[in-house]
Design an enzyme around this catalytic site. Structure first.
Site, PDB file in Angstrom:
ATOM      1  N   ARG A 129       0.881  -1.147   0.010  1.00 49.60           N
ATOM      2  CA  ARG A 129       0.037  -0.151  -0.099  1.00 49.60           C
ATOM      3  C   ARG A 129       0.811   1.252   0.216  1.00 49.60           C
ATOM      4  NH1 ARG A 129      -3.044  -2.970   3.708  1.00 49.60           N
ATOM      5  NH2 ARG A 129      -4.779  -4.062   2.416  1.00 49.60           N
ATOM      6  N   LYS A 151       3.265  11.749 -10.865  1.00 50.58           N
ATOM      7  CA  LYS A 151       2.162  10.801 -11.986  1.00 50.58           C
ATOM      8  C   LYS A 151       3.111   9.559 -11.961  1.00 50.58           C
ATOM      9  CE  LYS A 151      -0.723  14.368 -13.925  1.00 50.58           C
ATOM     10  NZ  LYS A 151      -1.283  14.708 -15.442  1.00 50.58           N
ATOM     11  N   GLU A 193       9.607  18.902 -24.410  1.00 49.19           N
ATOM     12  CA  GLU A 193       8.856  19.427 -23.189  1.00 49.19           C
ATOM     13  C   GLU A 193       9.678  20.546 -22.438  1.00 49.19           C
ATOM     14  OE1 GLU A 193       6.251  17.620 -21.943  1.00 49.19           O
ATOM     15  OE2 GLU A 193       6.253  15.542 -22.648  1.00 49.19           O
ATOM     16  N   LYS A 234       7.585  23.337 -13.391  1.00 43.64           N
ATOM     17  CA  LYS A 234       6.863  22.315 -12.973  1.00 43.64           C
ATOM     18  C   LYS A 234       6.447  22.034 -11.559  1.00 43.64           C
ATOM     19  CE  LYS A 234       5.473  17.573 -13.821  1.00 43.64           C
ATOM     20  NZ  LYS A 234       5.321  16.176 -14.831  1.00 43.64           N
ATOM     21  N   GLU A 244      -4.215  17.707 -10.004  1.00 43.32           N
ATOM     22  CA  GLU A 244      -4.835  18.351 -11.546  1.00 43.32           C
ATOM     23  C   GLU A 244      -6.073  18.380 -11.361  1.00 43.32           C
ATOM     24  OE1 GLU A 244      -2.916  16.435 -14.962  1.00 43.32           O
ATOM     25  OE2 GLU A 244      -4.681  16.725 -16.078  1.00 43.32           O
ATOM     26  N   ARG A 248      -2.632  22.334 -13.207  1.00 41.87           N
ATOM     27  CA  ARG A 248      -1.842  21.367 -13.622  1.00 41.87           C
ATOM     28  C   ARG A 248      -2.144  21.004 -15.154  1.00 41.87           C
ATOM     29  NH1 ARG A 248       1.206  16.245 -10.373  1.00 41.87           N
ATOM     30  NH2 ARG A 248       2.106  15.809 -12.146  1.00 41.87           N
ATOM     31  N   ASN A 252      -0.478  19.568 -19.799  1.00 38.45           N
ATOM     32  CA  ASN A 252      -0.556  18.867 -20.784  1.00 38.45           C
ATOM     33  C   ASN A 252      -0.790  19.605 -22.365  1.00 38.45           C
ATOM     34  OD1 ASN A 252      -0.963  16.566 -18.896  1.00 38.45           O
ATOM     35  ND2 ASN A 252      -3.258  17.334 -18.728  1.00 38.45           N
ATOM     36  N   HIS A 255      -0.630  17.496 -25.501  1.00 37.46           N
ATOM     37  CA  HIS A 255      -0.701  16.163 -25.318  1.00 37.46           C
ATOM     38  C   HIS A 255      -2.061  15.584 -25.711  1.00 37.46           C
ATOM     39  CE1 HIS A 255       2.685  16.757 -22.652  1.00 37.46           C
ATOM     40  NE2 HIS A 255       2.923  15.923 -22.279  1.00 37.46           N
ATOM     41  N   HIS A 259      -1.184  12.329 -27.816  1.00 37.48           N
ATOM     42  CA  HIS A 259      -1.407  11.063 -27.482  1.00 37.48           C
ATOM     43  C   HIS A 259      -1.928  10.334 -28.270  1.00 37.48           C
ATOM     44  CE1 HIS A 259      -0.982  11.548 -22.399  1.00 37.48           C
ATOM     45  NE2 HIS A 259       0.437  11.530 -23.193  1.00 37.48           N
ATOM     46  N   HIS A 273       7.427   9.694 -27.601  1.00 34.36           N
ATOM     47  CA  HIS A 273       6.296  10.775 -26.478  1.00 34.36           C
ATOM     48  C   HIS A 273       6.612  12.341 -27.210  1.00 34.36           C
ATOM     49  CE1 HIS A 273       3.771  12.148 -23.523  1.00 34.36           C
ATOM     50  NE2 HIS A 273       4.968  12.763 -23.025  1.00 34.36           N
TER      51      HIS A 273
HETATM   52  P1  NAD Z   1      11.966   6.035 -22.053  1.00 33.11           P
HETATM   53  O1  NAD Z   1      11.914   5.655 -20.665  1.00 33.11           O
HETATM   54  O2  NAD Z   1      11.568   5.009 -22.974  1.00 33.11           O
HETATM   55  O3  NAD Z   1      13.583   6.418 -22.539  1.00 33.11           O
HETATM   56  C1  NAD Z   1      13.919   6.393 -23.821  1.00 33.11           C
HETATM   57  C2  NAD Z   1      15.041   5.648 -24.403  1.00 33.11           C
HETATM   58  O4  NAD Z   1      16.209   6.101 -23.966  1.00 33.11           O
HETATM   59  C3  NAD Z   1      14.945   4.118 -23.876  1.00 33.11           C
HETATM   60  O5  NAD Z   1      15.304   3.371 -24.985  1.00 33.11           O
HETATM   61  C4  NAD Z   1      15.879   4.052 -22.650  1.00 33.11           C
HETATM   62  O6  NAD Z   1      16.683   2.770 -22.579  1.00 33.11           O
HETATM   63  C5  NAD Z   1      17.030   4.861 -23.239  1.00 33.11           C
HETATM   64  N1  NAD Z   1      17.710   5.610 -22.124  1.00 33.11           N
HETATM   65  C6  NAD Z   1      17.297   6.230 -21.046  1.00 33.11           C
HETATM   66  N2  NAD Z   1      18.438   6.859 -20.517  1.00 33.11           N
HETATM   67  C7  NAD Z   1      19.306   6.734 -21.114  1.00 33.11           C
HETATM   68  C8  NAD Z   1      20.872   7.153 -21.024  1.00 33.11           C
HETATM   69  N3  NAD Z   1      21.310   8.086 -20.097  1.00 33.11           N
HETATM   70  N4  NAD Z   1      21.614   6.698 -22.098  1.00 33.11           N
HETATM   71  C9  NAD Z   1      21.122   5.950 -23.223  1.00 33.11           C
HETATM   72  N5  NAD Z   1      20.082   5.468 -23.269  1.00 33.11           N
HETATM   73  C10 NAD Z   1      19.071   5.867 -22.441  1.00 33.11           C
HETATM   74  O7  NAD Z   1      11.452   7.494 -22.531  1.00 33.11           O
HETATM   75  P2  NAD Z   1      11.254   8.841 -22.088  1.00 33.11           P
HETATM   76  O8  NAD Z   1      11.159   9.590 -23.403  1.00 33.11           O
HETATM   77  O9  NAD Z   1      12.209   9.001 -21.012  1.00 33.11           O
HETATM   78  O10 NAD Z   1       9.753   8.804 -21.106  1.00 33.11           O
HETATM   79  C11 NAD Z   1       8.546   8.483 -21.871  1.00 33.11           C
HETATM   80  C12 NAD Z   1       7.611   8.313 -20.933  1.00 33.11           C
HETATM   81  O11 NAD Z   1       7.444   8.905 -19.955  1.00 33.11           O
HETATM   82  C13 NAD Z   1       6.265   8.043 -21.552  1.00 33.11           C
HETATM   83  O12 NAD Z   1       5.974   6.544 -21.351  1.00 33.11           O
HETATM   84  C14 NAD Z   1       5.374   9.116 -21.058  1.00 33.11           C
HETATM   85  O13 NAD Z   1       4.059   8.640 -20.981  1.00 33.11           O
HETATM   86  C15 NAD Z   1       5.956   9.251 -19.639  1.00 33.11           C
HETATM   87  N6  NAD Z   1       5.607  10.611 -19.129  1.00 33.11           N
HETATM   88  C16 NAD Z   1       5.197  10.667 -17.867  1.00 33.11           C
HETATM   89  C17 NAD Z   1       5.050  11.818 -17.276  1.00 33.11           C
HETATM   90  C18 NAD Z   1       4.901  11.941 -16.012  1.00 33.11           C
HETATM   91  O14 NAD Z   1       4.192  12.985 -15.300  1.00 33.11           O
HETATM   92  N7  NAD Z   1       4.827  10.970 -15.001  1.00 33.11           N
HETATM   93  C19 NAD Z   1       5.295  13.027 -18.003  1.00 33.11           C
HETATM   94  C20 NAD Z   1       5.889  12.866 -19.357  1.00 33.11           C
HETATM   95  C21 NAD Z   1       6.032  11.834 -19.890  1.00 33.11           C
HETATM   96  N1  GLY Z   2       3.156  15.747 -17.460  1.00 29.46           N
HETATM   97  C1  GLY Z   2       2.023  16.316 -16.838  1.00 29.46           C
HETATM   98  C2  GLY Z   2       2.038  16.301 -15.394  1.00 29.46           C
HETATM   99  O1  GLY Z   2       2.908  15.774 -14.905  1.00 29.46           O
HETATM  100  O2  GLY Z   2       1.102  16.572 -15.033  1.00 29.46           O
END
Ligand code: NAD
Ligand code: GLY
Length: 375
Positions: A129, A151, A193, A234, A244, A248, A252, A255, A259, A273
């Site tokens: 939990r 998130k 971003e 942020k 949100e 917040r 987006n 997005h 998306h 993304h």
């Molecule tokens: P990712 O985590 O898939 O990383 C991108 C690629 O880079 C992967 O192949 C990874 O293995 C590689 N990688 C990561 N760090 C590396 C490094 N230092 N050196 C070499 N390779 C490396 O993608 P991302 O763009 O970081 O994240 C996208 C995700 O984040 C999506 O799922 C999206 O929905 C999510 N997201 C979440 C929020 C949130 O608020 N929680 C906000 C924006 C995006």
């Molecule tokens: N990436 C959008 C949020 O964190 O609210």
């Protein structure tokens, strides 16, 4: 050659009462992670969650730093890519955390990009939990966005991020040096971003990025400034609206379109993304101009900057075919930014003047999509 000046470590506080935490931004923080974790949580055990690419470059440094701080740990390795954010890996990570005998007072550490951060954070939110977790973001996108704000979640066959929870980290360590191993395309995607924060509410930052984006890509002080400015933006919004219920949603920007495009391309490497966000921000500004909210010159500026930075700005740049306007609209209807069937968009009255627009008419969205698909 003279040694490069060391970038100063900066700390941005996310102010959320008892759930407040620091985002530490600087160079070579990974090697110092054990000391910082031991200071924050004396006696803690750690479960590291990471992916194969990140492990190859950075896991050994983190493990050595935990060993030096006498922290016991276990590492869980997953495949890289958006497809990893699924139910099956949630089970893998949750079971691995339990097998590591991680208690509520211990720590799950997400070492990687947004995929690993979202998945590990969600697993931490449900195991026992709720177990504490730390983010060590290694992509630009994760350093400026996904590691901050709590998130967490996974994708459902019904859509992206539809299964999740708010679970704030207890620490974020953004080691700028880890970005040196990031593929160029991933860096560019994360840059979308960064630009987003300028477009939302900081016209001066956008102007600075227009002049300095090459330095941000090159590393050093400009990159540190871009990451810190993004995190401050942020943190301020999350501090005012953690769940949100209002403001917040501005985060987006781009997005809702983005998306839908990610869903249409099967969450594959046809469109990352951040690339979807770049295209989405262009479409959001086009829709704003169509509704006479912003000037056509604002749209041109957004397109020019993102294009200069190497991001896609036209739908024809997405490899393979895309659904028509109605197909994309129906994908948008599954997004979380839908309130009782009406599309909620983040639109803009200019650069740095984004706002939440409820009741956007699908007719206008269809027309913008029609135009963009024909380009
Ligand atoms: P990712 O985590 O898939 O990383 C991108 C690629 O880079 C992967 O192949 C990874 O293995 C590689 N990688 C990561 N760090 C590396 C490094 N230092 N050196 C070499 N390779 C490396 O993608 P991302 O763009 O970081 O994240 C996208 C995700 O984040 C999506 O799922 C999206 O929905 C999510 N997201 C979440 C929020 C949130 O608020 N929680 C906000 C924006 C995006
Ligand atoms: N990436 C959008 C949020 O964190 O609210």
């Amino acid at each position: 050659m003279p040694a490069a000046k060391k970038t100063k470590t900066e700390i941005v506080r996310v102010k959320l009462g008892k759930r407040s935490y620091d985002i530490v931004i600087g160079e070579n923080l990974l090697a110092d992670a054990g000391r910082r974790i031991a200071k924050l949580k004396p006696g803690t055990a750690v479960a590291i969650v990471t992916d194969g690419n990140v492990a190859h470059h950075h896991l050994a440094t983190l493990e050595r730093s935990l060993e030096a701080a006498k922290i016991s740990y276990r590492s869980v390795l997953l495949s890289a890519g958006e497809g990893t954010k699924n139910y099956s890996n949630l089970e893998t990570v949750a079971e691995a955390i339990l097998q590591s005998r991680i208690e509520r007072g211990d720590l799950v550490v997400a070492l990687g990009g947004g995929v690993i951060g979202d998945l590990a954070g969600f697993a931490a939110s449900v195991v026992r939990r709720g177990v504490d977790f730390a983010q060590i973001p290694t992509t630009l996108l994760a350093q400026v966005d996904s590691s901050v704000g709590g998130k967490t979640g996974i994708n459902s066959p019904q859509g992206k991020n539809l299964i999740g929870a708010f679970h704030q980290p207890t620490l974020v360590l953004a080691d700028l040096k880890t970005l040196d191993t990031l593929p160029a395309r991933e860096f560019r995607a994360g840059y979308a971003e960064v630009a987003k924060y300028g477009l939302i509410n900081d016209a001066k930052f956008f102007e600075w990025l227009e002049k300095n984006w090459r330095e941000v890509f090159a590393g050093g002080a400009a990159r540190a400034k871009a990451v810190a400015t993004s995190c401050k933006a942020k943190a301020a919004i999350v501090g005012r609206d953690e769940r949100e219920t209002g403001e917040r949603a501005l985060l987006n920007l781009g997005h809702t379109f983005g998306h839908a495009l990610e869903a249409a391309t099967g969450y594959s490497d046809r469109l990352l993304h951040g690339e979807g966000v770049a295209l989405g921000m262009v479409l959001a500004f086009k829709l704003s101009a169509k509704l006479k909210l912003c000037k056509p010159t604002d749209v041109t500026r957004v397109i020019k900057h993102l294009e200069n930075a190497g991001l896609p700005v036209r739908l024809s740049q997405v490899p393979g075919s895309l659904p028509g306007p109605d197909g994309l609209l129906s994908l948008m209807a599954q997004d979380k930014k839908v309130v009782r069937g009406k599309l909620v968009f983040i639109l803009a009255k200019g650069i740095g003047k984004a706002f939440i627009a409820k009741n956007v008419d699908t007719k206008d969205v269809r027309e913008v999509l029609n135009g963009a698909l024909a380009e």
